[in-house]
Design a protein around this motif. Structure first.
Motif, mmCIF file in Angstrom:
data_model
loop_
_atom_site.group_PDB
_atom_site.id
_atom_site.type_symbol
_atom_site.label_atom_id
_atom_site.label_comp_id
_atom_site.label_asym_id
_atom_site.label_seq_id
_atom_site.Cartn_x
_atom_site.Cartn_y
_atom_site.Cartn_z
ATOM 1 N N LYS A 2 -14.227 3.320 8.972
ATOM 2 C CA LYS A 2 -13.240 3.146 10.033
ATOM 3 C C LYS A 2 -11.873 3.104 9.378
ATOM 4 C CE LYS A 2 -12.010 1.065 14.214
ATOM 5 N NZ LYS A 2 -11.001 1.997 14.602
ATOM 6 N N ILE A 3 -11.032 4.050 9.720
ATOM 7 C CA ILE A 3 -9.681 4.105 9.161
ATOM 8 C C ILE A 3 -8.753 3.379 10.125
ATOM 9 C CG2 ILE A 3 -7.793 5.597 8.399
ATOM 10 C CD1 ILE A 3 -9.938 7.742 7.842
ATOM 11 N N PRO A 4 -8.119 2.308 9.662
ATOM 12 C CA PRO A 4 -7.252 1.529 10.548
ATOM 13 C C PRO A 4 -5.922 2.225 10.815
ATOM 14 C CG PRO A 4 -7.190 0.628 8.334
ATOM 15 C CD PRO A 4 -8.195 1.742 8.321
ATOM 16 N N LYS A 5 -5.204 1.722 11.810
ATOM 17 C CA LYS A 5 -3.825 2.158 12.044
ATOM 18 C C LYS A 5 -2.955 1.431 11.022
ATOM 19 C CE LYS A 5 -4.217 4.410 16.041
ATOM 20 N NZ LYS A 5 -3.946 5.793 16.166
ATOM 21 N N PHE A 6 -2.001 2.144 10.437
ATOM 22 C CA PHE A 6 -1.159 1.561 9.403
ATOM 23 C C PHE A 6 0.251 1.338 9.941
ATOM 24 C CE2 PHE A 6 -4.315 4.276 7.259
ATOM 25 C CZ PHE A 6 -4.996 3.293 6.559
ATOM 26 N N GLU A 7 0.850 0.247 9.493
ATOM 27 C CA GLU A 7 2.228 -0.070 9.882
ATOM 28 C C GLU A 7 3.242 0.765 9.115
ATOM 29 O OE1 GLU A 7 3.234 -2.207 12.311
ATOM 30 O OE2 GLU A 7 1.110 -2.441 12.814
ATOM 31 N N ASN A 8 2.869 1.154 7.874
ATOM 32 C CA ASN A 8 3.800 1.911 7.039
ATOM 33 C C ASN A 8 3.012 2.657 5.960
ATOM 34 O OD1 ASN A 8 3.361 0.000 4.843
ATOM 35 N ND2 ASN A 8 4.681 -1.389 6.005
ATOM 36 N N GLU A 9 3.702 3.476 5.192
ATOM 37 C CA GLU A 9 3.055 4.278 4.158
ATOM 38 C C GLU A 9 2.503 3.422 3.018
ATOM 39 O OE1 GLU A 9 5.319 7.593 2.725
ATOM 40 O OE2 GLU A 9 5.728 8.311 4.745
ATOM 41 N N THR A 10 3.168 2.318 2.720
ATOM 42 C CA THR A 10 2.690 1.432 1.660
ATOM 43 C C THR A 10 1.336 0.842 2.027
ATOM 44 O OG1 THR A 10 4.953 0.905 1.012
ATOM 45 C CG2 THR A 10 3.244 -0.632 0.298
#
Length: 96
Positions: free
Chosen positions: A5-13
């Motif tokens: 499961k690939i989560p949603k990311f807040e930023n590239e870091t």
């Protein structure tokens, strides 16, 4: 192997950290997908991010673009988009 499961990311870091932490599982999933014949050129590229654009090109230019793109392992549309981007960057640098 279970699907990751690939989560949603807040930023590239945050994304880079997740990819690094899960690199072994991702590599294994890739190898399994390749063994099953599920890996294709561009299969990991998200679609629909850029709006479609239609331009008329000389058939000879399309043939040349296809040949040059193939040498780089790219689809010719991706190669043409790359060329347009590079030309626009050069033109902007010249204009400033």
């Amino acid at each position: 192997m279970a699907t990751m499961k690939i989560p949603k990311f807040e930023n590239e870091t945050e994304e880079a950290n997740w990819l690094y932490e899960n690199r072994d599982g991702l590599a294994q999933a890739f190898l399994e997908a390749a063994k099953e014949g599920q890996v294709r050129r561009g299969s990991a590229i998200p679609r629909g991010i850029t709006p479609p654009t239609t331009i008329r090109l000389d058939p000879e230019d399309i043939s040349r673009a296809r040949a040059l793109a193939e040498r780089r392992g790219l689809r010719y549309q991706t190669y043409l988009k790359m060329l347009i981007h590079e030309a626009l960057e050069q033109e902007e640098r010249r204009a400033s």
